[in-house]
Design a protein around this motif. Structure first.
Motif, PDB file in Angstrom:
ATOM      1  N   ASP A  65      -2.739  -5.749   4.647  1.00 36.05           N
ATOM      2  CA  ASP A  65      -2.122  -4.070   5.411  1.00 36.05           C
ATOM      3  C   ASP A  65      -1.775  -3.429   4.330  1.00 36.05           C
ATOM      4  OD1 ASP A  65      -2.826  -5.183   8.047  1.00 36.05           O
ATOM      5  OD2 ASP A  65      -0.930  -4.877   8.681  1.00 36.05           O
ATOM      6  N   ALA A  66      -0.822  -3.379   3.023  1.00 39.00           N
ATOM      7  CA  ALA A  66      -1.001  -2.499   1.913  1.00 39.00           C
ATOM      8  C   ALA A  66      -1.524  -2.928   0.843  1.00 39.00           C
ATOM      9  CB  ALA A  66       0.585  -3.235   0.745  1.00 39.00           C
ATOM     10  N   CYS A  67      -2.533  -3.834   0.573  1.00 33.71           N
ATOM     11  CA  CYS A  67      -3.624  -3.403   0.070  1.00 33.71           C
ATOM     12  C   CYS A  67      -4.462  -2.742   0.784  1.00 33.71           C
ATOM     13  CB  CYS A  67      -4.196  -5.029  -0.255  1.00 33.71           C
ATOM     14  SG  CYS A  67      -3.215  -6.139  -1.287  1.00 33.71           S
ATOM     15  N   LEU A  68      -4.753  -2.862   1.505  1.00 32.90           N
ATOM     16  CA  LEU A  68      -5.884  -2.007   2.561  1.00 32.90           C
ATOM     17  C   LEU A  68      -5.548  -0.394   2.801  1.00 32.90           C
ATOM     18  CD1 LEU A  68      -6.835  -3.850   6.595  1.00 32.90           C
ATOM     19  CD2 LEU A  68      -8.355  -2.835   4.150  1.00 32.90           C
ATOM     20  N   ALA A  69      -4.513  -0.087   2.689  1.00 36.06           N
ATOM     21  CA  ALA A  69      -4.504   0.919   2.773  1.00 36.06           C
ATOM     22  C   ALA A  69      -4.622   1.389   1.408  1.00 36.06           C
ATOM     23  CB  ALA A  69      -2.116   1.309   2.923  1.00 36.06           C
ATOM     24  N   LEU A 119      -4.809  -3.452  -7.802  1.00 36.88           N
ATOM     25  CA  LEU A 119      -4.438  -2.571  -6.480  1.00 36.88           C
ATOM     26  C   LEU A 119      -2.899  -3.405  -6.615  1.00 36.88           C
ATOM     27  CD1 LEU A 119      -5.161  -3.536  -4.126  1.00 36.88           C
ATOM     28  CD2 LEU A 119      -5.904  -5.137  -4.132  1.00 36.88           C
ATOM     29  N   ALA A 120      -2.605  -4.510  -7.384  1.00 37.64           N
ATOM     30  CA  ALA A 120      -1.424  -5.306  -7.233  1.00 37.64           C
ATOM     31  C   ALA A 120       0.129  -4.107  -7.422  1.00 37.64           C
ATOM     32  CB  ALA A 120      -1.121  -5.997  -8.107  1.00 37.64           C
ATOM     33  N   LYS A 121      -0.461  -3.747  -8.793  1.00 39.88           N
ATOM     34  CA  LYS A 121       0.343  -2.377  -8.989  1.00 39.88           C
ATOM     35  C   LYS A 121       0.913  -1.269  -7.902  1.00 39.88           C
ATOM     36  CE  LYS A 121      -0.567  -1.668 -13.440  1.00 39.88           C
ATOM     37  NZ  LYS A 121      -0.281  -0.786 -14.629  1.00 39.88           N
ATOM     38  N   ALA A 122      -0.389  -1.228  -7.235  1.00 42.43           N
ATOM     39  CA  ALA A 122      -0.445   0.318  -6.437  1.00 42.43           C
ATOM     40  C   ALA A 122       0.387   0.418  -5.001  1.00 42.43           C
ATOM     41  CB  ALA A 122      -1.515   1.040  -5.954  1.00 42.43           C
ATOM     42  N   VAL A 123       0.764  -1.279  -4.884  1.00 40.06           N
ATOM     43  CA  VAL A 123       1.728  -1.414  -3.121  1.00 40.06           C
ATOM     44  C   VAL A 123       3.136  -1.419  -4.314  1.00 40.06           C
ATOM     45  CG1 VAL A 123       1.947  -3.548  -3.275  1.00 40.06           C
ATOM     46  CG2 VAL A 123      -1.090  -3.176  -2.362  1.00 40.06           C
ATOM     47  N   PRO A 124       3.152  -1.548  -2.577  1.00 39.31           N
ATOM     48  CA  PRO A 124       5.006  -1.600  -2.397  1.00 39.31           C
ATOM     49  C   PRO A 124       5.662  -2.843  -2.782  1.00 39.31           C
ATOM     50  CG  PRO A 124       3.762  -0.839  -0.312  1.00 39.31           C
ATOM     51  CD  PRO A 124       2.905  -0.752  -0.875  1.00 39.31           C
ATOM     52  N   VAL A 125       6.348  -2.894  -3.546  1.00 39.26           N
ATOM     53  CA  VAL A 125       6.878  -3.857  -4.206  1.00 39.26           C
ATOM     54  C   VAL A 125       7.460  -4.989  -3.027  1.00 39.26           C
ATOM     55  CG1 VAL A 125       7.962  -3.377  -6.457  1.00 39.26           C
ATOM     56  CG2 VAL A 125       8.989  -2.754  -4.221  1.00 39.26           C
ATOM     57  N   GLY A 126       6.986  -6.099  -3.802  1.00 42.94           N
ATOM     58  CA  GLY A 126       7.118  -6.987  -2.584  1.00 42.94           C
ATOM     59  C   GLY A 126       5.805  -7.477  -1.795  1.00 42.94           C
ATOM     60  N   SER A 127       4.691  -6.748  -2.119  1.00 46.72           N
ATOM     61  CA  SER A 127       3.790  -7.204  -1.355  1.00 46.72           C
ATOM     62  C   SER A 127       3.167  -8.507  -1.261  1.00 46.72           C
ATOM     63  CB  SER A 127       2.933  -5.600  -0.805  1.00 46.72           C
ATOM     64  OG  SER A 127       3.706  -4.409  -0.458  1.00 46.72           O
ATOM     65  N   GLY A 155      -2.215   5.320 -27.213  1.00 48.26           N
ATOM     66  CA  GLY A 155      -1.461   5.275 -25.550  1.00 48.26           C
ATOM     67  C   GLY A 155      -3.771   5.234 -24.886  1.00 48.26           C
ATOM     68  N   ARG A 156      -3.803   5.618 -25.334  1.00 50.96           N
ATOM     69  CA  ARG A 156      -5.398   5.946 -24.171  1.00 50.96           C
ATOM     70  C   ARG A 156      -5.931   4.700 -23.904  1.00 50.96           C
ATOM     71  NH1 ARG A 156      -7.993   8.643 -21.186  1.00 50.96           N
ATOM     72  NH2 ARG A 156     -10.238   8.291 -21.514  1.00 50.96           N
ATOM     73  N   LEU A 157      -5.738   3.403 -24.892  1.00 48.53           N
ATOM     74  CA  LEU A 157      -6.207   2.856 -24.871  1.00 48.53           C
ATOM     75  C   LEU A 157      -5.510   2.044 -23.323  1.00 48.53           C
ATOM     76  CD1 LEU A 157      -6.098   0.213 -28.142  1.00 48.53           C
ATOM     77  CD2 LEU A 157      -8.077   0.530 -25.855  1.00 48.53           C
ATOM     78  N   ALA A 158      -3.658   2.173 -23.375  1.00 49.37           N
ATOM     79  CA  ALA A 158      -3.399   2.313 -22.214  1.00 49.37           C
ATOM     80  C   ALA A 158      -3.924   2.161 -20.975  1.00 49.37           C
ATOM     81  CB  ALA A 158      -1.858   2.130 -22.824  1.00 49.37           C
ATOM     82  N   GLU A 159      -3.924   4.167 -21.361  1.00 49.70           N
ATOM     83  CA  GLU A 159      -4.508   4.456 -20.031  1.00 49.70           C
ATOM     84  C   GLU A 159      -5.626   4.035 -19.556  1.00 49.70           C
ATOM     85  OE1 GLU A 159      -4.959   8.553 -21.158  1.00 49.70           O
ATOM     86  OE2 GLU A 159      -6.211   8.778 -20.035  1.00 49.70           O
ATOM     87  N   LEU A 160      -6.900   3.206 -20.188  1.00 55.84           N
ATOM     88  CA  LEU A 160      -7.715   3.101 -20.044  1.00 55.84           C
ATOM     89  C   LEU A 160      -7.439   2.403 -19.315  1.00 55.84           C
ATOM     90  CD1 LEU A 160     -10.029   4.301 -23.079  1.00 55.84           C
ATOM     91  CD2 LEU A 160     -10.345   4.976 -20.710  1.00 55.84           C
ATOM     92  N   LEU A 161      -6.390   0.668 -19.731  1.00 54.90           N
ATOM     93  CA  LEU A 161      -6.730  -0.283 -19.291  1.00 54.90           C
ATOM     94  C   LEU A 161      -5.597  -0.591 -18.077  1.00 54.90           C
ATOM     95  CD1 LEU A 161      -6.501  -2.092 -22.750  1.00 54.90           C
ATOM     96  CD2 LEU A 161      -9.052  -2.272 -21.179  1.00 54.90           C
ATOM     97  N   ASP A 162      -5.192   0.817 -17.515  1.00 57.44           N
ATOM     98  CA  ASP A 162      -4.578   0.890 -16.851  1.00 57.44           C
ATOM     99  C   ASP A 162      -3.135  -0.657 -17.154  1.00 57.44           C
ATOM    100  OD1 ASP A 162      -2.563   1.120 -14.598  1.00 57.44           O
ATOM    101  OD2 ASP A 162      -4.116   0.297 -13.228  1.00 57.44           O
ATOM    102  N   LEU A 163      -2.618   0.206 -18.718  1.00 56.66           N
ATOM    103  CA  LEU A 163      -1.585  -1.225 -18.981  1.00 56.66           C
ATOM    104  C   LEU A 163      -0.531  -0.533 -19.750  1.00 56.66           C
ATOM    105  CD1 LEU A 163      -3.462  -3.942 -20.482  1.00 56.66           C
ATOM    106  CD2 LEU A 163      -2.422  -4.136 -18.771  1.00 56.66           C
TER     107      LEU A 163
END
Lengths: 153, 153
Positions: B108-112, B24-32, A53-61
């Motif tokens: 825009d989404a990534c910039l935010a 970054l790709a995960k932090a952005v709204p889906v479909g962006s 779990g810690r690994l997943a957290e560190l790698l954001d996976l």
DNA sequence: TATTGTTATACTCTATAACTATA
DNA sequence: TATAGTTATAGAGTATAACAATA
């Protein structure tokens, strides 16, 4: 705070960075970067065994992803699974000497490519970029290893 | 020429950069960031229509990959295929207004997200990182667009 | 009940190889 | 014959959901 324009410029350059990584992976001899390398690298940088779990957290996976990679790495004898001493649900992952050898080979292969492509870089440039990339990663929550010892149990 | 140690340090930081992009790709709204975004971005930065082969070269991807992404992008009306005026085998790809809108939304989404994560960055830091990333990309052969007009025919 | 980790399934990205059309 | 591009197939990376075992 950087201006919106500076951020936009940074974003433009950043967008293509995945392509650079792909180019690096292609420039390296086949087998230098085996599947699950990122997990193996993370483990190699840790001074102590880590939980999945810690690994997943560190790698954001997602943990399922890490688990799948771990199965592969364990199968090759590069990672060792041990039961967690105080939590029967958890496992502790550690890199084996064979795993370290794989990391060494991968690092050397990548270094050779870097040295070739970055011939005209000064020491100062390389260090500055390292530092800025480190800050960028920190900004995105990718904490450096070794972990500041939040002992989980 | 940077020392081996500086290169090794840079490699260590660089290794995790793909994870930052993923975050970054995960932090952005889906479909962006729709499938094939990288190809669409490359087209959006070009001042002139590009051939598929040129796109593949710029992105360091196999042409089959680009072709597959293009089929998807054309299907959505974001990219337009036109026959090459002087080479019947080739196609010329251009981004449509709808495609530009997608790029704008994605940017825009990534910039935010960037603005949120890089609050403590100075303008100078952002610009320096942009410049160094640009040099890194150039070192790996990822030439900036627009293309220096090597007219192929 | 909640949490840790695994497994099943599906989707995206990529490359290799076989193919079509044109040069 | 060689080149531009497409399509079929396969491998790697990832996420969601269902699951088993333990807390």
């Amino acid at each position: 705070m950087a201006t919106r324009e500076a951020c936009r410029q940074l974003l433009t350059e950043f967008e293509g960075i995945v392509g650079v990584y792909r180019s690096l992976a292609k420039a390296v001899p086949v087998g230098s970067l085996p599947p699950g390398s990122s997990v193996l690298f993370a483990l190699s940088r840790s001074t102590e065994p880590l939980r999945a779990g810690r690994l997943a957290e560190l790698l954001d996976l997602d943990m399922s992803v890490v688990s799948r990679h771990l199965a592969h790495l364990v199968e090759h004898g590069w990672v060792e699974r041990r039961p967690h001493p105080s939590d029967g649900r958890a496992v502790l992952l550690g890199i084996t000497p064979q795993g370290r050898a794989v990391v060494e080979r991968a690092t050397d292969a990548c270094l050779a490519v870097f040295a070739e492509r970055l011939v005209d870089w000064s020491d100062d440039d390389a260090e500055r970029l390292s530092e800025l990339l480190g800050r960028l990663k920190a900004g995105f929550g990718h904490r450096p290893l070794p972990v500041p010892a939040v002992v989980s149990h």
